[in-house]
Design an enzyme around this catalytic site. Structure first.
Site, PDB file in Angstrom:
ATOM      1  N   LYS A   1      27.283 -12.343  23.897  1.00  0.00           N
ATOM      2  CA  LYS A   1      25.884 -12.866  24.031  1.00  0.00           C
ATOM      3  C   LYS A   1      25.962 -13.699  22.624  1.00  0.00           C
ATOM      4  O   LYS A   1      25.434 -15.043  22.565  1.00  0.00           O
ATOM      5  CB  LYS A   1      24.790 -11.848  23.995  1.00  0.00           C
TER       6      LYS A   1
ATOM      7  N   GLY B   1      16.197 -24.423  16.071  1.00  0.00           N
ATOM      8  CA  GLY B   1      15.400 -23.333  15.573  1.00  0.00           C
ATOM      9  C   GLY B   1      15.135 -22.398  16.592  1.00  0.00           C
ATOM     10  O   GLY B   1      16.116 -22.106  17.383  1.00  0.00           O
TER      11      GLY B   1
ATOM     12  N   CYS C   1      16.453 -17.289  18.392  1.00  0.00           N
ATOM     13  CA  CYS C   1      17.844 -16.999  18.713  1.00  0.00           C
ATOM     14  C   CYS C   1      18.939 -17.554  17.883  1.00  0.00           C
ATOM     15  O   CYS C   1      19.775 -16.793  17.229  1.00  0.00           O
ATOM     16  CB  CYS C   1      17.901 -17.086  20.235  1.00  0.00           C
TER      17      CYS C   1
HETATM   18  N1  LIG Z   1      13.419 -15.104  22.922  1.00  0.00           N
HETATM   19  C1  LIG Z   1      14.352 -15.323  23.725  1.00  0.00           C
HETATM   20  O1  LIG Z   1      14.434 -16.675  24.267  1.00  0.00           O
HETATM   21  C2  LIG Z   1      15.710 -14.425  23.940  1.00  0.00           C
HETATM   22  C3  LIG Z   1      16.467 -15.038  24.762  1.00  0.00           C
HETATM   23  C4  LIG Z   1      17.545 -14.119  24.968  1.00  0.00           C
HETATM   24  C5  LIG Z   1      17.853 -12.927  24.147  1.00  0.00           C
HETATM   25  N2  LIG Z   1      16.465 -12.411  23.585  1.00  0.00           N
HETATM   26  C6  LIG Z   1      16.827 -11.241  22.502  1.00  0.00           C
HETATM   27  O2  LIG Z   1      15.966 -10.428  23.107  1.00  0.00           O
HETATM   28  C7  LIG Z   1      15.303  -9.610  22.158  1.00  0.00           C
HETATM   29  C8  LIG Z   1      13.672  -9.634  22.269  1.00  0.00           C
HETATM   30  O3  LIG Z   1      13.306 -11.026  21.956  1.00  0.00           O
HETATM   31  P1  LIG Z   1      11.930 -11.658  22.437  1.00  0.00           P
HETATM   32  O4  LIG Z   1      11.884 -13.089  21.919  1.00  0.00           O
HETATM   33  O5  LIG Z   1      11.538 -11.177  23.541  1.00  0.00           O
HETATM   34  O6  LIG Z   1      11.216 -10.667  21.011  1.00  0.00           O
HETATM   35  P2  LIG Z   1       9.246 -10.677  20.879  1.00  0.00           P
HETATM   36  O7  LIG Z   1       9.365 -10.532  19.413  1.00  0.00           O
HETATM   37  O8  LIG Z   1       8.891 -11.520  21.534  1.00  0.00           O
HETATM   38  O9  LIG Z   1       9.070  -9.096  21.594  1.00  0.00           O
HETATM   39  C9  LIG Z   1       9.499  -7.987  21.265  1.00  0.00           C
HETATM   40  C10 LIG Z   1       8.636  -6.988  21.287  1.00  0.00           C
HETATM   41  O10 LIG Z   1       8.823  -5.677  21.116  1.00  0.00           O
HETATM   42  C11 LIG Z   1       7.866  -5.107  20.950  1.00  0.00           C
HETATM   43  N3  LIG Z   1       8.249  -3.637  20.331  1.00  0.00           N
HETATM   44  C12 LIG Z   1       8.789  -3.411  19.091  1.00  0.00           C
HETATM   45  N4  LIG Z   1       9.285  -2.099  18.706  1.00  0.00           N
HETATM   46  C13 LIG Z   1       8.900  -1.563  19.934  1.00  0.00           C
HETATM   47  C14 LIG Z   1       8.981  -0.191  20.529  1.00  0.00           C
HETATM   48  N5  LIG Z   1       9.649   0.765  19.529  1.00  0.00           N
HETATM   49  N6  LIG Z   1       8.471   0.401  21.595  1.00  0.00           N
HETATM   50  C15 LIG Z   1       7.794  -0.626  22.307  1.00  0.00           C
HETATM   51  N7  LIG Z   1       7.892  -1.898  22.016  1.00  0.00           N
HETATM   52  C16 LIG Z   1       8.422  -2.581  20.785  1.00  0.00           C
HETATM   53  C17 LIG Z   1       7.130  -5.820  19.921  1.00  0.00           C
HETATM   54  O11 LIG Z   1       5.707  -5.297  19.627  1.00  0.00           O
HETATM   55  C18 LIG Z   1       7.272  -7.147  20.719  1.00  0.00           C
HETATM   56  O12 LIG Z   1       5.989  -7.306  21.509  1.00  0.00           O
HETATM   57  C19 LIG Z   1      15.821 -10.087  20.804  1.00  0.00           C
HETATM   58  O13 LIG Z   1      17.004  -9.073  20.520  1.00  0.00           O
HETATM   59  C20 LIG Z   1      16.254 -11.396  21.320  1.00  0.00           C
HETATM   60  O14 LIG Z   1      17.326 -11.838  20.253  1.00  0.00           O
HETATM   61  C21 LIG Z   1      15.552 -13.538  23.174  1.00  0.00           C
END
Ligand SMILES: NC(=O)c1ccc[n+]([C@@H]2O[C@H](COP(=O)([O-])OP(=O)(O)OC[C@H]3O[C@@H](n4cnc5c(N)ncnc54)[C@H](O)[C@@H]3O)[C@@H](O)[C@H]2O)c1
Length: 446
Positions: free
Chosen positions: A210, A263, A266
């Site tokens: 990743k 930006g 990620c």
């Molecule tokens: N956004 C993207 O395009 C993308 C793409 C690939 C990978 N990722 C990875 O995926 C992961 C999540 O990214 P995202 O953009 O979805 O994040 P985000 O901030 O949109 O969502 C994360 C969610 O997790 C919740 N959360 C935190 N702690 C928690 C717990 N203990 N129990 C239940 N819920 C909890 C938060 O309240 C939040 O709603 C990150 O590691 C990111 O790097 C993101």
């Protein structure tokens, strides 16, 4: 299958909805009650094309449920997907507190066999930490229950997340556990029916893949941005150069667009985290340091161009700003280049008339934190792209939304006081724009 998805953000909600779409019974849990309330009332907390329909359809069918009840979420799924945020810590490393909290909850409350799947982007070795965390909780309870931890990094793109999840280029599964492999293969089989794009490997390689993917993409962007500055100096047009090199299949056309910097949630954090991992391993990454540095500078390129034209003192100037989200088709403002552009222009006294098709509310929220309320009064959020031009001296294009691609240049030339366009995404043909009597300044173009 019964699946629990922990975290209902961009990744968790898409994962949950798409797994439910294939017939699984999915429970999405979040600690943020506001998000769960929105989902219960039939809305979705983020802007993501096509997602609302999938969520509503599957919620109505009873296959997709939402909760803040941790005990219920742990009891529900044999598969427990961790999709919580992993924001950068102060030293650039990924902050694993949310991942650890999720793992602790599972260990504290599980009563039968679980396969815990890290979907969040996490540093190499995190699955071991998750395993230790769960084992420690089980030991504290004095119970012996079987579980395994797999890595299944997510590659979806915001703005096309549903499509990416439903038709993935590849699915990476990192595990050394036969049972976990079988379950995950079965879960993903409907997504790879026409040809198998499922790659099973060891956990560490999956975690590393990743970071390698995002680092490569960010590197291509910074490479082009650096070359764009050189092109300007040398009198070449980076857009011709881009097409000239992209037509070579060994290079390809993707992610070669020079612009106002990358930006999002990620690239910036993953480049930093990879640099941190490399430094911790005693192999400092010169490339990641350069990719990040070039990008930080690139976020200021538009401001430099404005200052080169108007000088440091921008009091009494008004700029139309098109696009605030870090990229089109999302309302995500995390690390958006627009935040640097807005802060730097406002700091110099400029008045801004900003328009974004979907990110205005989120932009207002984050800019209030960035700038403070008094300075935010210099930023006016406009209802349309043409409205943002009214009374402005010049236009600054920051995000390449489709609706900005073919504007009414004739009207623009009448409306903009200085008839000037700063094109931060090279959306326009300079000759065409100049043909309307407008002055044009793009990225890496003479
Ligand atoms: N956004 C993207 O395009 C993308 C793409 C690939 C990978 N990722 C990875 O995926 C992961 C999540 O990214 P995202 O953009 O979805 O994040 P985000 O901030 O949109 O969502 C994360 C969610 O997790 C919740 N959360 C935190 N702690 C928690 C717990 N203990 N129990 C239940 N819920 C909890 C938060 O309240 C939040 O709603 C990150 O590691 C990111 O790097 C993101």
């Amino acid at each position: 299958m019964k699946v629990t998805v922990i975290g209902t953000g961009y990744v968790g909600l898409v994962t949950g909805a798409c797994l439910a779409e294939m017939g699984n019974h999915v429970l999405c849990v979040d600690v943020d009650a506001r998000k769960i309330d929105i989902l219960h009332s039939g809305g979705i907390p983020i802007h993501e094309p096509g997602l609302q329909e999938v969520v509503q359809r599957n919620a109505a069918a009873g296959r997709l449920e939402f909760t803040t009840d941790i005990a219920r979420s742990v009891a529900h799924g044999t598969l427990q997907f961790i999709a919580v945020g992993t924001p950068p810590d102060e030293d650039g490393s990924a902050d694993l507190q949310y991942v650890t909290a999720a793992a602790r909850n599972i260990g504290r409350l599980m009563t039968d066999h679980k396969v815990i799947v890290d979907k969040s982007t996490v540093p190499v070795g995190t699955a071991d930490k998750v395993r230790e965390t769960v084992a420690a909780e089980l030991a504290a309870r004095g119970v012996a229950l079987e579980f395994s931890v797999a890595s299944n990094p997510e590659f979806l793109k915001e703005g096309a997340a549903v499509e990416d999840f439903m038709k993935p280029d590849r699915i990476i599964i990192g595990t050394d556990d036969e049972r976990a492999t079988l379950l995950l293969r079965a879960l993903y089989a409907p997504f790879v029916r026409n040809h198998d794009r499922l790659l099973v490997m060891d956990v560490r390689s999956a975690e590393f893949t990743k970071y390698a993917a995002n680092a490569m993409l960010a590197t291509r962007i910074s490479f082009m941005n650096e070359l764009s500055r050189l092109a300007e100096k040398l009198g070449a047009d980076i857009e011709h150069v881009r097409m000239g090199i992209g037509s070579d299949p060994r290079i390809g056309t993707h992610f070669l667009y020079p612009g106002a910097g990358y930006g999002g949630s990620c690239f910036p954090k993953d480049v930093k985290a990879l640099a941190r991992m490399a430094a911790d391993a005693g192999l400092p990454s010169r490339m990641m340091a350069a990719v990040e540095q070039v990008n930080e500078e690139q976020k200021r390129v538009l401001v430099d161009k404005v200052v080169a034209r108007y000088g440091e003192d921008l009091r009494g100037r008004t700029f139309a700003l098109w696009g605030l989200a870090f990229k089109p088709n999302t309302d995500d403002m995390r690390e958006a280049p627009s935040r640097v552009v807005v802060a730097e222009l406002v700091r110099r006294g400029a008045r801004l008339q900003a328009y974004d098709p979907v990110a205005a509310a989120e932009a207002r929220r984050v800019l209030a934190l960035d700038l403070g309320e008094p300075a935010l009064s210099q930023v006016h959020f406009m209802a349309s792209a043409p409205a943002a031009l009214q009374g402005a001296d010049a236009l600054v294009v920051v995000t390449e939304w489709k609706e900005f691609r073919t504007p009414d240049f004739e009207a623009m030339a009448v409306t903009l006081r200085d008839r000037l366009v700063f094109d931060g995404r090279n959306l326009y043909d300079p000759a065409l724009v100049r043909g309307f009597g407008l002055d044009y300044r793009g990225i890496g173009r003479p």
